[in-house]
Design an enzyme around this catalytic site. Structure first.
Site, short mmCIF file in Angstrom:
data_model
loop_
_atom_site.label_atom_id
_atom_site.label_comp_id
_atom_site.label_asym_id
_atom_site.label_seq_id
_atom_site.Cartn_x
_atom_site.Cartn_y
_atom_site.Cartn_z
N ASP A 46 42.57 96.49 -12.54
CA ASP A 46 42.18 95.35 -10.98
C ASP A 46 43.28 94.59 -10.53
O ASP A 46 44.11 94.07 -11.90
CB ASP A 46 41.10 94.48 -12.78
N TYR A 51 48.22 88.66 -6.52
CA TYR A 51 48.74 88.27 -7.49
C TYR A 51 50.39 89.17 -6.58
O TYR A 51 51.63 89.54 -7.62
CB TYR A 51 48.71 89.97 -8.85
N LYS A 76 40.71 91.15 -5.62
CA LYS A 76 40.31 90.11 -5.05
C LYS A 76 40.80 89.05 -4.34
O LYS A 76 41.47 89.09 -3.38
CB LYS A 76 39.93 88.86 -6.69
N HIS A 109 38.00 85.02 -5.36
CA HIS A 109 38.57 84.67 -7.12
C HIS A 109 38.37 83.81 -7.71
O HIS A 109 38.32 83.58 -8.51
CB HIS A 109 40.04 85.18 -6.07
N VAL A 233 52.26 94.83 -20.41
CA VAL A 233 53.45 95.43 -19.99
C VAL A 233 53.69 96.75 -20.65
O VAL A 233 55.26 97.64 -20.61
CB VAL A 233 54.54 95.47 -18.78
#
Length: 274
Positions: A46, A51, A76, A109, A233
């Site tokens: 996603d 981003y 998005k 979004h 991460v």
């Protein structure tokens, strides 16, 4: 590979119930993070235009060697690109950055109500869907009133509504509306950015089952039917977030977590964010 269950969307498309999110991951770190997720067994990724890491996602997909039809990719549309023609251009830009011929799910979004463009935006989404360049279309952060207006004035019911949802903000009214209308509920910020992990009920269940508090909360999401996209991460946490199929919460456990709802928003209010 861990077997992740699928959710069948309202147009028959199957979407993995557990995916990997890349919110706030810099583009130059995204390729490695997504590669780690794919190696661990995630098949749903996603991202979003805002981003700034669609290229990083695309690089990881290209380098993975995994067949495209085994992956489920969501992106998005950002608020500033709403409107019919602007949406079409923004979608082309996202496809180009991702290096893909199609995406599996495209979301508005935010409703951005002060802009009042989401109806025209949705009509562009319907066009893209009709062209076969996206397999399913949906929304993000839409409240019941936004969904009702959209459904009354357009032809396709959203397949998904991705909203902030976690034990501190359980969105019962919205989830009930989704269920009545065949809209899948997808949770962003599923761990409330860590804010619910210290709750006593979560800690007690983690101790009982010998798992982490995050695993308890992710398991809760899955058992109440949410699609969930945790982000990390850290390779160990990426793998740990996937390891939530070896235990099951009881009805009593679910009731104890239901009691944690307190209207806790970690992100913007969809009624005012534009």
């Amino acid at each position: 590979m861990t077997s992740i269950p699928n959710v069948t969307l309202n147009n028959g498309i199957e979407m993995p119930q557990l995916g990997f999110g890349v919110f706030q991951v810099p583009d130059d770190e995204t390729t490695a993070a997504v590669a780690t997720a794919l190696e661990a067994g995630y098949r749903s990724i996603d991202t979003a235009a805002i981003y700034g890491n669609e290229r990083g996602v695309g690089r990881a997909i290209a380098e993975s060697g995994i067949a495209r039809d085994e992956l489920f990719v969501t992106t998005k549309l950002w608020n500033e690109d709403q409107g019919h023609d602007a949406t079409l251009a923004a979608f082309d830009a996202s496809l180009d950055k991702l290096g893909l011929d199609y995406v599996d799910l495209y979301l508005i979004h935010w409703p951005a109500p002060a802009r009042d463009r989401y109806l025209d935006t949705w009509r562009a989404f319907e066009k893209i869907l009709g062209e076969g360049r996206v397999r399913a279309i949906g929304v993000s952060n839409f409240q019941v009133a936004h969904l009702e207006r959209l459904m009354e004035n357009t032809g396709v019911t959203p397949a998904v509504n991705q909203v902030e949802l976690h034990p501190g903000l359980q969105q019962e009214e919205l989830r009930a509306f989704h269920e009545r209308h065949g809209i899948a509920t997808e949770a962003w910020s599923p761990l409330a950015q860590g804010a619910v992990l210290g709750d006593q009920a979560v800690a007690d269940l983690a101790a009982r089952y010998g798992v982490s508090p995050a695993q308890v909360v992710l398991r809760w999401h899955l058992q109440i039917g949410n699609i969930v996209i945790p982000k990390s991460v850290t390779p160990e946490r990426v793998r740990q977030n996937l390891d939530v199929f070896g235990f099951e919460l009881t009805d009593e456990d679910l009731r104890s977590l239901a009691a944690l709802d307190r209207g806790l928003r970690t992100g913007p209010d969809p009624d005012t964010f534009n």
